[in-house]
Write a protein that holds these residues in place. Structure first.
Motif, short mmCIF file in Angstrom:
data_model
loop_
_atom_site.label_atom_id
_atom_site.label_comp_id
_atom_site.label_asym_id
_atom_site.label_seq_id
_atom_site.Cartn_x
_atom_site.Cartn_y
_atom_site.Cartn_z
N VAL A 181 0.04 4.16 0.65
CA VAL A 181 -0.40 5.11 1.67
C VAL A 181 0.19 4.75 3.04
O VAL A 181 0.81 5.57 3.71
CB VAL A 181 -1.93 5.17 1.73
CG1 VAL A 181 -2.41 6.12 2.84
CG2 VAL A 181 -2.50 5.60 0.38
N CYS A 182 0.01 3.49 3.45
CA CYS A 182 0.41 3.12 4.81
C CYS A 182 1.52 2.07 4.85
O CYS A 182 1.98 1.69 5.91
CB CYS A 182 -0.80 2.62 5.60
SG CYS A 182 -1.38 0.99 5.05
N CYS A 228 -7.39 -1.99 1.57
CA CYS A 228 -6.28 -2.08 2.50
C CYS A 228 -6.83 -2.22 3.92
O CYS A 228 -7.62 -1.39 4.36
CB CYS A 228 -5.41 -0.83 2.40
SG CYS A 228 -4.09 -0.82 3.63
N CYS A 238 -7.61 2.13 1.81
CA CYS A 238 -7.54 2.61 0.43
C CYS A 238 -7.77 1.45 -0.55
O CYS A 238 -7.73 0.28 -0.18
CB CYS A 238 -6.21 3.30 0.15
SG CYS A 238 -4.84 2.17 -0.10
N CYS A 277 0.85 -1.19 0.00
CA CYS A 277 0.00 0.00 0.00
C CYS A 277 0.89 1.24 0.00
O CYS A 277 1.76 1.38 0.86
CB CYS A 277 -0.88 -0.02 1.24
SG CYS A 277 -1.90 1.46 1.41
N CYS A 325 -5.47 1.12 6.14
CA CYS A 325 -5.92 2.50 5.90
C CYS A 325 -7.19 2.57 5.06
O CYS A 325 -7.76 3.64 4.91
CB CYS A 325 -4.80 3.33 5.27
SG CYS A 325 -4.48 2.89 3.55
ZN LIG Z 1 -3.00 1.17 3.35
#
Ligand SMILES: [Zn+2]
Length: 74
Positions: free
Chosen positions: A25-26, A56, A61, A23, A59
């Motif tokens: 994002v995280c 995910c 997403c 991911c 997070c």
């Molecule tokens: Zn994530």
């Protein structure tokens, strides 16, 4: 919209069954060998076989924001 090298952009045909995806994002990594118990994904489920609603677990997403984790040969 930014694109990142390694982003598969939803084109799962480019993925190998044993590819891990991270991911962006995280930094959670989906490992096909482990699956995702929290979302009823069995171990040994390739990323390309995840259901469309899979997100995910950290997070929330969407799959399109995951990056293929490639390991350098060296
Ligand atoms: Zn994530």
């Amino acid at each position: 919209m930014h694109t990142f090298e390694g982003t598969f952009l939803g084109d799962t045909s480019k993925l190998k069954d044993d590819d891990c995806l991270e991911c962006k994002v995280c930094h959670y990594v989906y490992d096909p060998k482990k699956g995702d118990i929290d979302q009823n994904i069995e171990p040994n489920t390739p990323f390309s076989k995840l259901p469309p609603y899979w997100i995910c677990p950290i997070c929330g997403c969407e799959k399109e924001l995951f990056l293929v984790v490639r390991h350098d040969e060296s």
